[in-house]
Write a protein that holds these residues in place. Structure first.
Motif, PDB file in Angstrom:
ATOM      1  N   ASP A  50       0.826  -1.338   0.142  1.00  0.00           N
ATOM      2  CA  ASP A  50       0.000  -0.101  -0.037  1.00  0.00           C
ATOM      3  C   ASP A  50       0.767   1.408  -0.069  1.00  0.00           C
ATOM      4  N   HIS A  51       2.336   1.127   0.081  1.00  0.00           N
ATOM      5  CA  HIS A  51       3.102   2.334   0.368  1.00  0.00           C
ATOM      6  C   HIS A  51       3.198   2.947  -1.417  1.00  0.00           C
ATOM      7  N   PRO A  52       3.162   4.333  -1.377  1.00  0.00           N
ATOM      8  CA  PRO A  52       3.528   5.194  -2.443  1.00  0.00           C
ATOM      9  C   PRO A  52       4.933   4.907  -3.164  1.00  0.00           C
ATOM     10  N   LEU A  53       6.067   4.366  -2.102  1.00  0.00           N
ATOM     11  CA  LEU A  53       7.425   4.197  -2.808  1.00  0.00           C
ATOM     12  C   LEU A  53       7.568   2.753  -3.091  1.00  0.00           C
ATOM     13  N   GLN A  54       8.438   2.242  -3.837  1.00  0.00           N
ATOM     14  CA  GLN A  54       8.577   0.915  -4.044  1.00  0.00           C
ATOM     15  C   GLN A  54       9.676   0.252  -3.088  1.00  0.00           C
ATOM     16  N   VAL A  55       8.938  -0.662  -2.391  1.00  0.00           N
ATOM     17  CA  VAL A  55       9.235  -1.356  -1.181  1.00  0.00           C
ATOM     18  C   VAL A  55       9.544  -2.698  -1.312  1.00  0.00           C
ATOM     19  N   GLU A  56      10.885  -3.168  -0.798  1.00  0.00           N
ATOM     20  CA  GLU A  56      11.150  -4.366  -0.867  1.00  0.00           C
ATOM     21  C   GLU A  56      11.575  -4.948   0.508  1.00  0.00           C
TER      22      GLU A  56
ATOM     23  N   SER B 281      13.094   6.974  -3.864  1.00  0.00           N
ATOM     24  CA  SER B 281      12.154   6.293  -4.658  1.00  0.00           C
ATOM     25  C   SER B 281      12.045   4.760  -4.161  1.00  0.00           C
ATOM     26  N   ARG B 282      12.985   4.272  -3.578  1.00  0.00           N
ATOM     27  CA  ARG B 282      12.946   2.801  -3.150  1.00  0.00           C
ATOM     28  C   ARG B 282      13.247   2.707  -1.902  1.00  0.00           C
ATOM     29  N   VAL B 283      12.843   1.876  -1.074  1.00  0.00           N
ATOM     30  CA  VAL B 283      12.719   1.454   0.286  1.00  0.00           C
ATOM     31  C   VAL B 283      13.171   0.017   0.616  1.00  0.00           C
ATOM     32  N   TRP B 284      14.145  -0.438   1.295  1.00  0.00           N
ATOM     33  CA  TRP B 284      14.536  -2.005   1.325  1.00  0.00           C
ATOM     34  C   TRP B 284      14.335  -2.051   2.901  1.00  0.00           C
ATOM     35  N   ILE B 285      13.694  -3.230   3.412  1.00  0.00           N
ATOM     36  CA  ILE B 285      13.359  -3.620   4.706  1.00  0.00           C
ATOM     37  C   ILE B 285      13.582  -4.914   4.970  1.00  0.00           C
ATOM     38  N   ASP B 286      14.472  -5.124   5.824  1.00  0.00           N
ATOM     39  CA  ASP B 286      15.177  -6.609   6.198  1.00  0.00           C
ATOM     40  C   ASP B 286      14.772  -6.950   7.868  1.00  0.00           C
TER      41      ASP B 286
ATOM     42  N   ILE C  53      15.534  -5.031  12.680  1.00  0.00           N
ATOM     43  CA  ILE C  53      14.941  -4.617  11.512  1.00  0.00           C
ATOM     44  C   ILE C  53      15.649  -3.393  11.032  1.00  0.00           C
ATOM     45  N   THR C  54      15.875  -3.676   9.818  1.00  0.00           N
ATOM     46  CA  THR C  54      16.826  -2.482   9.001  1.00  0.00           C
ATOM     47  C   THR C  54      15.968  -1.863   8.080  1.00  0.00           C
ATOM     48  N   VAL C  55      15.725  -0.535   7.833  1.00  0.00           N
ATOM     49  CA  VAL C  55      15.091  -0.150   6.831  1.00  0.00           C
ATOM     50  C   VAL C  55      15.892   1.053   6.335  1.00  0.00           C
ATOM     51  N   THR C  56      16.171   0.794   4.917  1.00  0.00           N
ATOM     52  CA  THR C  56      17.151   1.586   4.060  1.00  0.00           C
ATOM     53  C   THR C  56      16.366   2.318   2.882  1.00  0.00           C
ATOM     54  N   ASP C  57      16.603   3.669   2.755  1.00  0.00           N
ATOM     55  CA  ASP C  57      16.009   4.394   1.571  1.00  0.00           C
ATOM     56  C   ASP C  57      17.142   4.994   0.609  1.00  0.00           C
ATOM     57  N   ASP C  58      16.785   5.155  -0.531  1.00  0.00           N
ATOM     58  CA  ASP C  58      17.936   6.001  -1.539  1.00  0.00           C
ATOM     59  C   ASP C  58      17.664   7.413  -1.475  1.00  0.00           C
ATOM     60  N   GLY C  59      17.182   8.047  -0.424  1.00  0.00           N
ATOM     61  CA  GLY C  59      16.853   9.606  -0.197  1.00  0.00           C
ATOM     62  C   GLY C  59      17.722  10.212  -0.351  1.00  0.00           C
ATOM     63  N   HIS C  60      17.828  11.522   0.084  1.00  0.00           N
ATOM     64  CA  HIS C  60      18.749  12.662   0.210  1.00  0.00           C
ATOM     65  C   HIS C  60      19.430  12.499   1.691  1.00  0.00           C
TER      66      HIS C  60
ATOM     67  N   ILE D 275      19.706   4.855   6.669  1.00  0.00           N
ATOM     68  CA  ILE D 275      19.614   3.623   7.205  1.00  0.00           C
ATOM     69  C   ILE D 275      18.843   3.453   8.909  1.00  0.00           C
ATOM     70  N   VAL D 276      17.895   3.195   9.061  1.00  0.00           N
ATOM     71  CA  VAL D 276      17.478   3.214  10.385  1.00  0.00           C
ATOM     72  C   VAL D 276      17.436   1.627  10.724  1.00  0.00           C
ATOM     73  N   THR D 277      17.983   1.185  12.002  1.00  0.00           N
ATOM     74  CA  THR D 277      18.011  -0.092  12.486  1.00  0.00           C
ATOM     75  C   THR D 277      17.344  -0.083  13.804  1.00  0.00           C
ATOM     76  N   LEU D 278      16.554  -1.033  14.156  1.00  0.00           N
ATOM     77  CA  LEU D 278      15.830  -1.259  15.309  1.00  0.00           C
ATOM     78  C   LEU D 278      16.192  -2.675  15.676  1.00  0.00           C
ATOM     79  N   GLU D 279      16.642  -2.850  17.207  1.00  0.00           N
ATOM     80  CA  GLU D 279      16.728  -4.002  17.694  1.00  0.00           C
ATOM     81  C   GLU D 279      15.943  -4.254  19.066  1.00  0.00           C
ATOM     82  N   LEU D 280      15.232  -5.261  19.039  1.00  0.00           N
ATOM     83  CA  LEU D 280      14.379  -5.376  20.297  1.00  0.00           C
ATOM     84  C   LEU D 280      14.584  -6.874  20.868  1.00  0.00           C
ATOM     85  N   PRO D 281      14.909  -7.002  22.102  1.00  0.00           N
ATOM     86  CA  PRO D 281      15.144  -8.115  22.651  1.00  0.00           C
ATOM     87  C   PRO D 281      13.938  -9.097  22.943  1.00  0.00           C
ATOM     88  N   CYS D 282      14.091 -10.130  22.275  1.00  0.00           N
ATOM     89  CA  CYS D 282      12.612 -10.856  22.465  1.00  0.00           C
ATOM     90  C   CYS D 282      13.011 -12.469  22.304  1.00  0.00           C
TER      91      CYS D 282
END
Length: 444
Positions: free
Chosen positions: A328-334, A369-374, A384-391, A427-434
């Motif tokens: 549902d996102h307007p950008l191209q998300v992988e 224009s593109r976002v990668w989520i791992d 969880i790592t979220v990377t975009d090719d923005g400015h 690059i935004v990285t989230l780490e949650l112990p679980c």
């Protein structure tokens, strides 16, 4: 050249560089002994005057100055030895202290009752001696070895001809030294041994010094418990605030959206009752409008429920829920998800809404224009790592949405790391112990 050869050469270079740097780093640590001795003297003097008002007024600022120096020690030890040392100090009271003498007395008592204050004092007294036999010793070995080479190179004759006499290790430097080839050779060999010993022992003695710092500058069990209680208190307060804000949002969305439409539908149905006999055509027109309003109200209610806890998250887990967000996102998300199971529902929900907000920020502010989520699970952490090719140029400062995400996952002891140089990528990285449970099996 093969990759194995390249990695072997890099390892050799790192090995040599580490041994060349270690003596110099140890010497720089030893230079902190001078302010340490001055502060130890000042601190002991301050406590010796505690029976007077002067001592009570002197102790707090001197203690805080000593803590600043201890933080320098911790930072350098962590940077140069790899031994990370947490701040051990008990948390400051949230309320402002009385600026008068009562406030000064309370601050004096609080700082003096903190075990870390006395451990800092022990460090100030002992470290100028300990550092010489640990971190700084390789530097002095190298310097003494270099002095031996200087003596063998002609300085020994200068000293002897000037009437001086000294010993280099077990070798006497005296008249005729330069003409005694055996002594000169022995001096060169002994100096070389000292230098090699200094370079080789540098990293190991730095590690020893790091463990010494950790034993005295690290937190005690009491301070660990107090800091943990403070962290839990802060995260609980933030969780309560976030929950209250979410409730207000739900109430506002219901009041301004679905509730308003339902009220309007009720009024329209009342009007239709009066028009059924008088003007059936207009009644049919109002019924069509009411049907459209009911569809919009249903759509808004579904969006509201999705914002509270999306059904796809409850049914299929965070991996598929994030993939649904991407569709549902307007950008191209992988999206790449390798989670072997599902975390606890509260952690899963916090992670989902954090990713959702990051994607929203990327669409609004990044120019990407593109976002990668791992999504993956490693060593007890969901990462969880979220990377975009923005400015790029994103920051945690100034009360941004990223700070809110950090507070949200902080409730679960999660951390957020941001890398966003100007020009990108972000690059935004989230780490949650679980702990992960087995994935839910859906009926076919």
């Amino acid at each position: 050249m093969s990759s194995d050869t390249t990695s072997s050469e890099l390892a050799k270079e790192n090995w040599a560089a580490e041994r060349l740097r270690a003596p110099w780093r140890g010497f720089r640590l030893s230079l902190l002994a001078f302010p340490a001795i001055a502060l130890a003297t000042l601190l002991i003097t301050s406590y010796s005057l505690v029976t007077s008002v002067v001592g009570i007024l002197m102790v707090p600022p001197v203690v805080m100055l000593a803590r600043s120096l201890m933080n320098v020690y911790r930072d350098l030890i962590g940077k140069w030895t790899g031994v990370q040392i947490e701040r051990p100090y008990l948390p400051e009271p949230p309320e402002e202290e009385d600026p008068g003498f009562v406030g000064q007395w309370n601050r004096f008592v609080r700082l003096s009752s903190d075990p870390a204050t006395w451990r800092d004092m022990a460090w100030l007294v002992a470290d100028p001696i300990v550092v010489f036999f640990t971190a700084a010793l390789p530097f002095y070995l190298v310097a003494y070895g270099l002095w031996g080479l200087i003596l063998a190179g002609g300085m020994g004759d200068v000293i002897a001809n000037a009437g001086g006499q000294e010993w280099y290790g077990f070798i006497p430097i005296q008249q005729g030294y330069g003409n005694d080839g055996a002594k000169v050779t022995a001096t060169v060999l002994l100096g070389t041994v000292f230098m090699v010993a200094g370079f080789l022992s540098g990293p190991r003695l730095l590690k020893v010094y790091g463990r010494w710092g950790q034993s005295l500058l690290g937190p005690t069990e009491k301070s660990k418990l107090a800091l943990r209680v403070q962290h839990l208190t802060e995260t609980r307060s933030e969780a309560v605030d976030a929950s209250a804000a979410e409730l207000r949002r739900i109430e506002r969305d219901l009041h301004d959206g679905a509730q308003a439409r339902l009220v309007a539908m009720g009024m329209t149905l009342g009007a239709i009752e009066h028009l059924l006999d008088k003007d059936p055509a207009k009644a049919r027109l109002l019924l069509a409008e009411t049907r459209q309003s009911s569809a919009k109200a249903l759509h808004e209610l579904r969006d509201l429920v999705r914002g509270i806890h999306p059904p796809v998250l409850a049914d299929r887990g965070i991996g598929d829920a994030v993939k649904a967000l991407a569709l549902d996102h307007p950008l191209q998300v992988e999206v790449e998800s390798t989670l072997p199971g599902r975390p606890q529902p509260p952690v899963e929900s916090a992670a989902y809404f954090a990713v959702s907000e990051i994607l929203t920020n990327a669409a609004k502010h990044s120019g990407a224009s593109r976002v990668w989520i791992d999504l993956r699970y490693e060593s007890g952490f969901m990462r969880i790592t979220v990377t975009d090719d923005g400015h790029g140029g994103a920051t945690l400062e100034g009360g941004t949405g990223l700070r809110g995400i950090e507070r949200r996952i902080g409730t679960f002891d999660g951390v957020l790391a941001l890398n966003s140089p100007v020009g990108g990528p972000t690059i935004v990285t989230l780490e949650l112990p679980c702990e992960l449970s087995s994935p839910k099996t859906l009926p076919s």
